[in-house]
Design a protein around this motif. Structure first.
Motif, PDB file in Angstrom:
ATOM      1  N   ALA A 149      -6.377 -53.971 -55.736  1.00  0.00           N
ATOM      2  CA  ALA A 149      -6.039 -53.732 -54.331  1.00  0.00           C
ATOM      3  C   ALA A 149      -4.530 -53.611 -54.167  1.00  0.00           C
ATOM      4  O   ALA A 149      -3.767 -54.394 -54.752  1.00  0.00           O
ATOM      5  N   PRO A 150      -4.053 -52.637 -53.403  1.00  0.00           N
ATOM      6  CA  PRO A 150      -2.600 -52.520 -53.185  1.00  0.00           C
ATOM      7  C   PRO A 150      -2.085 -53.650 -52.304  1.00  0.00           C
ATOM      8  O   PRO A 150      -2.840 -54.300 -51.573  1.00  0.00           O
ATOM      9  N   SER A 151      -0.813 -53.861 -52.362  1.00  0.00           N
ATOM     10  CA  SER A 151      -0.190 -54.910 -51.560  1.00  0.00           C
ATOM     11  C   SER A 151      -0.186 -54.505 -50.086  1.00  0.00           C
ATOM     12  O   SER A 151       0.090 -53.351 -49.733  1.00  0.00           O
ATOM     13  N   VAL A 152      -0.492 -55.452 -49.227  1.00  0.00           N
ATOM     14  CA  VAL A 152      -0.541 -55.202 -47.790  1.00  0.00           C
ATOM     15  C   VAL A 152       0.836 -55.455 -47.195  1.00  0.00           C
ATOM     16  O   VAL A 152       1.433 -56.503 -47.439  1.00  0.00           O
ATOM     17  N   PRO A 153       1.386 -54.515 -46.415  1.00  0.00           N
ATOM     18  CA  PRO A 153       2.708 -54.747 -45.813  1.00  0.00           C
ATOM     19  C   PRO A 153       2.660 -55.853 -44.779  1.00  0.00           C
ATOM     20  O   PRO A 153       1.610 -56.181 -44.209  1.00  0.00           O
ATOM     21  N   ASP A 154       3.836 -56.430 -44.503  1.00  0.00           N
ATOM     22  CA  ASP A 154       3.915 -57.513 -43.536  1.00  0.00           C
ATOM     23  C   ASP A 154       3.717 -57.034 -42.102  1.00  0.00           C
ATOM     24  O   ASP A 154       3.216 -57.776 -41.260  1.00  0.00           O
ATOM     25  N   ARG A 155       4.140 -55.800 -41.815  1.00  0.00           N
ATOM     26  CA  ARG A 155       4.029 -55.250 -40.473  1.00  0.00           C
ATOM     27  C   ARG A 155       3.058 -54.080 -40.479  1.00  0.00           C
ATOM     28  O   ARG A 155       2.892 -53.392 -41.485  1.00  0.00           O
ATOM     29  N   SER A 156       2.447 -53.874 -39.343  1.00  0.00           N
ATOM     30  CA  SER A 156       1.537 -52.748 -39.196  1.00  0.00           C
ATOM     31  C   SER A 156       2.328 -51.454 -39.071  1.00  0.00           C
ATOM     32  O   SER A 156       3.445 -51.449 -38.525  1.00  0.00           O
ATOM     33  N   PRO A 157       1.820 -50.336 -39.556  1.00  0.00           N
ATOM     34  CA  PRO A 157       2.530 -49.056 -39.366  1.00  0.00           C
ATOM     35  C   PRO A 157       2.584 -48.665 -37.902  1.00  0.00           C
ATOM     36  O   PRO A 157       1.825 -49.176 -37.063  1.00  0.00           O
ATOM     37  N   ARG A 158       3.482 -47.746 -37.587  1.00  0.00           N
ATOM     38  CA  ARG A 158       3.654 -47.347 -36.191  1.00  0.00           C
ATOM     39  C   ARG A 158       2.403 -46.675 -35.642  1.00  0.00           C
ATOM     40  O   ARG A 158       1.973 -46.960 -34.528  1.00  0.00           O
TER      41      ARG A 158
END
Length: 405
Positions: A149-158
């Motif tokens: 599984a890829p790493s999940v970013p801390d913030r949601s995309p725009r």
């Protein structure tokens, strides 16, 4: 021009300098390659200090890419070295040959790249079928273990895309989150509930536009966790909604379309094509069944065998054999259910008069157009009932005369 390989190391392990092929055994079912290390020393993986003191030797086996249609098994003799650094926490360490072995792996680096590419393109079972044809020892679970599984970013995309998908069609569903601007998958949620999406949006803030499907579950989650975000519908769901609306309108006005087709036939004296009227599920089933039955008859299947394989009666097979497709489709086009909305006042009045049983209601006088089996009237009957029928009390046991209690 390419360079010719003058050594077996260049054939089995191209671009690798630390491996030494001692012997190659070509067997009936596979090719076995005996490999050892060509370096006399190795560096400690923790402190980086080289060491040449050998502690012990043992054998390892790993799969490699096939050659000439046969799987390759690499039998490697590895050494365990002493670490001479007094400050290192390791006493001994095992050597690893770059391009051949990796810690805790039973496949070479080249084969692992193959398996990762096959799993990413085809998945589990289709990838396993391809591997069997390529003589690669890999099952579906071994392929899926190479997908991380890829790493999940801390913030949601725009611009966040939210949609559901099926882990197993019709059984288990999940939610996929996509960055619409970069077309990259952000995260995958294990279910499609509003609570799960609400928790994710609260942990990953920053979504300004949410592109979702028609599910109201996602709407509640967005309003709870991201009330300032703008909700939009993607192009696929817009076209899907439009196609469903157009199809529903066409089915509601099938009588008008049929009159128009008959009018065109009368004016042009040409038989209209079957595509002028909107197709229904019954028409699609009739067309598909007609094709299957005639195909099996052309092969030479008897009528009884065709009926058994398709799960239909033999009379139905004979009817499809002797009847043209146009006649079958015209008959299927006329098989449509009469909507009960126009008969709702009559049904309500009959229910108020005490006719609560659907069969009794059909036995009495009914308006023209309300025909068919009484089972079609049962759903409206259940709607008008005030509540569930109370359960009957259990029957009392009555002992026969003269029997002692």
């Amino acid at each position: 021009m390419g360079t010719a390989c003058s050594s077996p190391e260049g054939v089995f392990f191209p671009g690798t300098t630390g491996a030494l092929v001692e012997r190659v055994e070509v067997l009936v079912e596979r090719t076995s390659v005996l490999v050892s290390s060509a370096c006399s020393w190795r560096s400690c993986p923790d402190c980086g200090i080289p060491s040449g003191r050998v502690h012990s030797r043992y054998g390892r086996q790993s799969d490699d890419r096939p050659i000439a249609g046969k799987p390759v098994l690499v039998r490697l003799t590895v050494r365990r070295f002493f670490c001479d650094s007094p400050t290192c926490r390791r006493w001994t360490f095992v050597e690893e040959i770059d391009g051949v072995t990796e810690p805790y792996q039973r496949a070479s680096s080249g084969l692992r790249n193959w398996l990762r590419a096959v799993a990413a393109e085809l998945g589990g079972r289709p990838g396993a079928r391809l591997c069997r044809k390529l003589a690669v020892p890999a099952g579906r679970m071994r392929l899926l273990r190479h997908l991380h599984a890829p790493s999940v970013p801390d913030r949601s995309p725009r611009v966040l895309g939210v949609d559901e998908f099926a882990f197993r069609r019709g059984r288990r569903f999940g939610t996929i989150l996509v960055d619409v601007e970069t077309h990259q998958v952000v995260d995958v949620l294990p279910d499609r509930t509003s609570e799960m999406l609400t928790a994710w949006l609260r942990e990953h803030t920053g979504a300004q536009i949410v592109c979702r499907d028609r599910a109201s579950t996602y709407t509640r989650a967005i309003k709870d966790a991201a009330p300032n975000a703008t909700e939009v519908a993607d192009r696929w769901h817009l076209l899907r909604n439009l196609s469903l609306a157009v199809e529903q309108v066409c089915h509601q006005h099938r009588a008008c379309l049929r009159k128009y087709a008959e009018h065109q036939q009368h004016n042009q004296a040409v038989q209209p094509t079957l595509d002028l009227l909107p197709a229904t599920l019954i028409m699609d089933r009739v067309r598909r069944r007609h094709e299957e039955i005639n195909h099996m008859l052309g092969i030479g299947y008897p009528i009884s065998e065709i009926a058994r394989r398709l799960g239909i009666d033999r009379k139905t097979v004979r009817r499809y054999r002797v009847t043209d497709l146009d006649v079958l489709l015209a008959s299927a086009r006329d098989r449509r259910n009469v909507p009960l909305d126009q008969f709702k006042p009559y049904l309500q009045a009959a229910f108020a008069a005490g006719h609560t049983n659907a069969s009794c209601r059909r036995a009495g006088a009914s308006p023209s157009g309300l025909h068919g089996h009484h089972s079609g009237v049962q759903p409206p009957s259940r709607i008008h009932r005030p509540g569930p029928t109370p359960p009957r009390p259990p029957a009392r046991r009555v002992d026969p005369p003269g029997r002692a209690v």
